[in-house]
Design a protein around this motif. Structure first.
Motif, PDB file in Angstrom:
ATOM      1  N   GLY A   1      -2.970   8.769 -13.965  1.00 33.55           N
ATOM      2  CA  GLY A   1      -2.967   7.571 -14.426  1.00 33.55           C
ATOM      3  C   GLY A   1      -3.620   6.943 -12.889  1.00 33.55           C
ATOM      4  N   VAL A   2      -2.872   5.315 -13.406  1.00 30.38           N
ATOM      5  CA  VAL A   2      -3.016   4.327 -12.643  1.00 30.38           C
ATOM      6  C   VAL A   2      -2.294   4.956 -10.557  1.00 30.38           C
ATOM      7  CG1 VAL A   2      -3.103   2.592 -13.841  1.00 30.38           C
ATOM      8  CG2 VAL A   2      -1.501   3.516 -13.215  1.00 30.38           C
ATOM      9  N   ALA A   3      -1.196   6.005 -11.176  1.00 32.27           N
ATOM     10  CA  ALA A   3      -0.802   6.575 -10.467  1.00 32.27           C
ATOM     11  C   ALA A   3      -0.861   7.659  -9.283  1.00 32.27           C
ATOM     12  CB  ALA A   3       1.013   6.698 -10.450  1.00 32.27           C
ATOM     13  N   VAL A   4      -0.204   8.458  -8.808  1.00 32.49           N
ATOM     14  CA  VAL A   4      -0.339   9.774  -8.046  1.00 32.49           C
ATOM     15  C   VAL A   4       0.982  10.471  -8.275  1.00 32.49           C
ATOM     16  CG1 VAL A   4      -2.750   9.402  -7.085  1.00 32.49           C
ATOM     17  CG2 VAL A   4      -0.880   9.055  -5.511  1.00 32.49           C
ATOM     18  N   LEU A   5       0.889  11.104  -8.161  1.00 36.04           N
ATOM     19  CA  LEU A   5       2.083  12.848  -7.866  1.00 36.04           C
ATOM     20  C   LEU A   5       2.277  13.171  -6.663  1.00 36.04           C
ATOM     21  CD1 LEU A   5       4.628  12.923  -9.186  1.00 36.04           C
ATOM     22  CD2 LEU A   5       3.750  15.626  -9.624  1.00 36.04           C
ATOM     23  N   VAL A   6       3.368  12.443  -5.150  1.00 34.28           N
ATOM     24  CA  VAL A   6       2.972  13.178  -4.507  1.00 34.28           C
ATOM     25  C   VAL A   6       3.782  14.198  -4.002  1.00 34.28           C
ATOM     26  CG1 VAL A   6       3.278  12.350  -1.935  1.00 34.28           C
ATOM     27  CG2 VAL A   6       1.423  10.834  -3.654  1.00 34.28           C
ATOM     28  N   ALA A   7       3.580  15.290  -2.695  1.00 33.81           N
ATOM     29  CA  ALA A   7       4.284  15.741  -2.268  1.00 33.81           C
ATOM     30  C   ALA A   7       4.380  15.393  -1.168  1.00 33.81           C
ATOM     31  CB  ALA A   7       4.342  17.241  -3.182  1.00 33.81           C
ATOM     32  N   THR A   8       5.934  14.999  -0.637  1.00 34.69           N
ATOM     33  CA  THR A   8       6.351  15.733   1.062  1.00 34.69           C
ATOM     34  C   THR A   8       6.643  16.190   1.460  1.00 34.69           C
ATOM     35  OG1 THR A   8       7.904  13.791   1.419  1.00 34.69           O
ATOM     36  CG2 THR A   8       5.820  12.890   0.720  1.00 34.69           C
ATOM     37  N   ALA A   9       7.485  16.239   2.466  1.00 34.48           N
ATOM     38  CA  ALA A   9       8.227  17.411   3.393  1.00 34.48           C
ATOM     39  C   ALA A   9       9.806  17.117   2.681  1.00 34.48           C
ATOM     40  CB  ALA A   9       8.299  17.460   4.637  1.00 34.48           C
ATOM     41  N   GLU A  10       9.765  16.185   2.072  1.00 37.45           N
ATOM     42  CA  GLU A  10      11.465  15.331   1.119  1.00 37.45           C
ATOM     43  C   GLU A  10      10.894  15.405  -0.061  1.00 37.45           C
ATOM     44  OE1 GLU A  10      13.502  15.213   3.543  1.00 37.45           O
ATOM     45  OE2 GLU A  10      12.423  15.977   5.529  1.00 37.45           O
ATOM     46  N   TRP A  11      10.132  15.038  -1.053  1.00 40.84           N
ATOM     47  CA  TRP A  11      10.360  14.492  -1.994  1.00 40.84           C
ATOM     48  C   TRP A  11       9.096  14.964  -2.736  1.00 40.84           C
ATOM     49  CZ3 TRP A  11       6.828  10.889  -2.158  1.00 40.84           C
ATOM     50  CH2 TRP A  11       6.310  10.371  -1.259  1.00 40.84           C
ATOM     51  N   VAL A  12       8.782  15.359  -3.768  1.00 41.06           N
ATOM     52  CA  VAL A  12       7.624  14.749  -5.352  1.00 41.06           C
ATOM     53  C   VAL A  12       7.933  14.238  -5.789  1.00 41.06           C
ATOM     54  CG1 VAL A  12       6.326  16.614  -7.029  1.00 41.06           C
ATOM     55  CG2 VAL A  12       7.547  17.323  -4.508  1.00 41.06           C
ATOM     56  N   GLU A  13       7.006  12.657  -5.850  1.00 40.75           N
ATOM     57  CA  GLU A  13       6.845  11.653  -6.549  1.00 40.75           C
ATOM     58  C   GLU A  13       6.066  10.659  -6.548  1.00 40.75           C
ATOM     59  OE1 GLU A  13      10.057   8.516  -5.260  1.00 40.75           O
ATOM     60  OE2 GLU A  13      12.052  10.163  -4.866  1.00 40.75           O
TER      61      GLU A  13
ATOM     62  N   PRO B   1      -3.968  -1.659  -3.527  1.00 36.87           N
ATOM     63  CA  PRO B   1      -5.630  -1.853  -4.037  1.00 36.87           C
ATOM     64  C   PRO B   1      -6.384  -1.916  -2.586  1.00 36.87           C
ATOM     65  CG  PRO B   1      -4.556  -3.464  -4.254  1.00 36.87           C
ATOM     66  CD  PRO B   1      -3.593  -2.690  -3.905  1.00 36.87           C
ATOM     67  N   ALA B   2      -5.712  -1.979  -0.920  1.00 39.30           N
ATOM     68  CA  ALA B   2      -6.686  -1.391  -0.110  1.00 39.30           C
ATOM     69  C   ALA B   2      -7.268  -0.398   0.317  1.00 39.30           C
ATOM     70  CB  ALA B   2      -6.054  -2.626   0.876  1.00 39.30           C
ATOM     71  N   VAL B   3      -7.019   0.788  -0.447  1.00 39.25           N
ATOM     72  CA  VAL B   3      -7.031   1.807   0.254  1.00 39.25           C
ATOM     73  C   VAL B   3      -8.451   2.651  -0.243  1.00 39.25           C
ATOM     74  CG1 VAL B   3      -5.787   4.340  -0.526  1.00 39.25           C
ATOM     75  CG2 VAL B   3      -4.315   2.469   0.247  1.00 39.25           C
ATOM     76  N   ASP B   4      -8.457   3.356   0.648  1.00 38.84           N
ATOM     77  CA  ASP B   4      -9.928   3.177   0.872  1.00 38.84           C
ATOM     78  C   ASP B   4     -10.545   4.782   1.857  1.00 38.84           C
ATOM     79  OD1 ASP B   4     -12.587   3.669  -0.224  1.00 38.84           O
ATOM     80  OD2 ASP B   4     -13.260   2.029   1.220  1.00 38.84           O
ATOM     81  N   PRO B   5     -11.131   5.634   0.660  1.00 44.12           N
ATOM     82  CA  PRO B   5     -11.294   6.069  -0.374  1.00 44.12           C
ATOM     83  C   PRO B   5      -9.410   5.793  -1.243  1.00 44.12           C
ATOM     84  CG  PRO B   5     -11.789   7.798   0.855  1.00 44.12           C
ATOM     85  CD  PRO B   5     -10.969   7.200   1.918  1.00 44.12           C
ATOM     86  N   VAL B   6     -10.005   5.893  -2.486  1.00 40.06           N
ATOM     87  CA  VAL B   6      -9.282   6.068  -3.092  1.00 40.06           C
ATOM     88  C   VAL B   6      -8.300   7.435  -3.545  1.00 40.06           C
ATOM     89  CG1 VAL B   6      -7.868   5.235  -6.250  1.00 40.06           C
ATOM     90  CG2 VAL B   6      -9.425   3.995  -5.058  1.00 40.06           C
ATOM     91  N   PRO B   7      -7.199   8.287  -3.580  1.00 35.76           N
ATOM     92  CA  PRO B   7      -6.544   9.315  -3.576  1.00 35.76           C
ATOM     93  C   PRO B   7      -7.531   9.576  -4.335  1.00 35.76           C
ATOM     94  CG  PRO B   7      -4.920   7.752  -3.665  1.00 35.76           C
ATOM     95  CD  PRO B   7      -6.004   6.910  -3.542  1.00 35.76           C
ATOM     96  N   VAL B   8      -7.489  11.360  -4.324  1.00 35.80           N
ATOM     97  CA  VAL B   8      -7.856  12.432  -5.696  1.00 35.80           C
ATOM     98  C   VAL B   8      -6.800  13.426  -5.104  1.00 35.80           C
ATOM     99  CG1 VAL B   8     -10.139  11.668  -6.176  1.00 35.80           C
ATOM    100  CG2 VAL B   8      -9.839  12.987  -5.097  1.00 35.80           C
ATOM    101  N   VAL B   9      -6.781  14.475  -6.649  1.00 39.48           N
ATOM    102  CA  VAL B   9      -5.978  15.506  -5.714  1.00 39.48           C
ATOM    103  C   VAL B   9      -6.642  15.935  -4.860  1.00 39.48           C
ATOM    104  CG1 VAL B   9      -5.260  17.531  -7.112  1.00 39.48           C
ATOM    105  CG2 VAL B   9      -5.520  15.785  -8.574  1.00 39.48           C
ATOM    106  N   GLY B  10      -5.563  16.799  -4.086  1.00 42.03           N
ATOM    107  CA  GLY B  10      -6.215  17.672  -2.844  1.00 42.03           C
ATOM    108  C   GLY B  10      -6.245  16.818  -1.227  1.00 42.03           C
ATOM    109  N   ASP B  11      -6.025  15.044  -2.000  1.00 37.21           N
ATOM    110  CA  ASP B  11      -6.205  14.318  -0.430  1.00 37.21           C
ATOM    111  C   ASP B  11      -4.598  14.510  -0.048  1.00 37.21           C
ATOM    112  OD1 ASP B  11      -8.593  12.912   0.162  1.00 37.21           O
ATOM    113  OD2 ASP B  11      -8.010  11.917  -1.946  1.00 37.21           O
TER     114      ASP B  11
END
Length: 346
Positions: free
Chosen positions: A43-55, A61-71
């Motif tokens: 939805g309005v959030a993304v699930l991000v995997a880093t070296a330390e966590w998956v959250e 709003p200023a992020v351009d382009p808006v991230p999609v899966v795979g970014d």
């Protein structure tokens, strides 16, 4: 240098991404931001995997382009603060509006999944091939459910003939046929599965990962249509190497591309066109047209020429609309940066 033991390597992390992440963090002045890959859109959030966590993280709003899966993104404890420059973007025309709809980013191979328990449509494959070339990714067709039919190889031969230069693989998740071939296709790459609901994407994803990464739903016996068992695009690292992105069923593939991608999809016609008498030949009956001559001698199927005309007209109409909109809204901001896109086969 990227360490082989870095947890992000399993998601496709490399020295290139590390350099981009360092540069973006320095430009933003955010030493608290860490790199990660978007593995699901919620939805309005993304699930991000880093070296330390998956959250889950919200996106500023200023992020351009808006991230999609795979970014690949930079993320803090609160939100995503930057999207790193993409290597590729798979996109289509929105089915409801005349706008670009990003699907997934930073992919190397687009696997077009077609179930052999239903008619395999060349037009659908050609459209998916066109958006794959547009993204700068290599298309491949995977025919699933070979165990349910008697003529799988005949269908594969027909699909290969209708789509020159595109890899075609026959598979069965039930018997394991073709699974290793598909796995090799995606080794150390990011692969996305696209296709109709019920075509067998989820079963294929499970077979490739040797586990249940996707819920498999029943297919209606009457028309071989399935329920949308994959409800969102989701990224999965594979134990054999590489990354797999499963997607919900796509009912229609609107083209949001340009003439170069159409040329890559129909490069057999483009090759023939090089021998036409006139450089601007439209292949509609002009004297000295090598394309129509190839149709007459049975070298080129007339349906393929019709598909080329349809695609070309659709792209030209899209470009005209985009130009009209630009003049109507001169104050509109420039399109979001999508990164360089490779052209042609790699």
């Amino acid at each position: 240098m990227t360490s082989p033991t870095d947890p992000l390597v399993a998601l496709g992390w490399s020295d290139r991404w590390a350099a981009l992440a360092d540069a973006a963090a320095e430009e933003l002045g955010r030493d608290d931001a860490v790199p990660g890959r978007v593995i699901r859109h919620d939805g309005v959030a993304v699930l991000v995997a880093t070296a330390e966590w998956v959250e889950q993280r919200s996106v500023l709003p200023a992020v351009d382009p808006v991230p999609v899966v795979g970014d690949w993104v930079l993320s803090t404890d609160e939100s995503v603060v930057a999207t790193l420059e993409r290597t590729s973007l798979l996109r289509r025309r929105d089915a409801m509006r005349d706008v670009e709809q990003p699907i997934v980013a930073n992919i190397d191979t687009v696997v077009i999944v077609c179930g052999l328990d239903r008619p395999v449509k060349d037009g659908r494959i050609q459209r998916a091939t066109a958006i794959a070339w547009d993204a700068g990714a290599a298309p491949a067709v995977v025919l699933t459910k070979a165990d349910l039919v008697d003529d799988a190889e005949a269908t594969a031969k027909a699909v290969a003939g209708a789509n020159p230069g595109v890899t075609v693989i026959v598979t069965s998740a039930a018997t394991g046929e073709g699974i290793e071939e598909v796995r090799r296709l995606g080794a150390d790459h990011t692969v996305v599965l696209i296709g109709e609901s019920g075509a067998g994407k989820s079963s294929l994803a499970n077979a490739l990962s040797d586990g249940d990464v996707a819920v498999v739903g029943a297919v209606r016996a009457g028309d071989a249509k399935g329920r949308h068992t994959t409800t969102s695009r989701e990224l999965h690292p594979l134990a054999s190497g590489g990354v797999l992105i499963d997607t919900p069923g796509i009912r229609s593939i609107g083209l949001w591309t340009d003439a170069e991608s159409v040329a890559a999809t129909f490069d057999d016609i483009e090759t023939l066109a090089g021998d036409c008498r006139f450089s601007d030949c439209a292949h509609g009956g002009e004297p000295g047209c090598e394309v129509t001559a190839a149709v007459a001698r049975g070298q080129l199927h007339p349906d393929r020429l019709d598909a080329w005309r349809s695609f070309s007209e659709e792209v030209e109409a899209s470009e005209r609309r985009a130009e009209e909109q630009k003049w109507r809204r001169p104050e509109a901001p420039p399109a979001s940066k999508q990164g360089p896109r490779r052209r042609g086969r790699t």
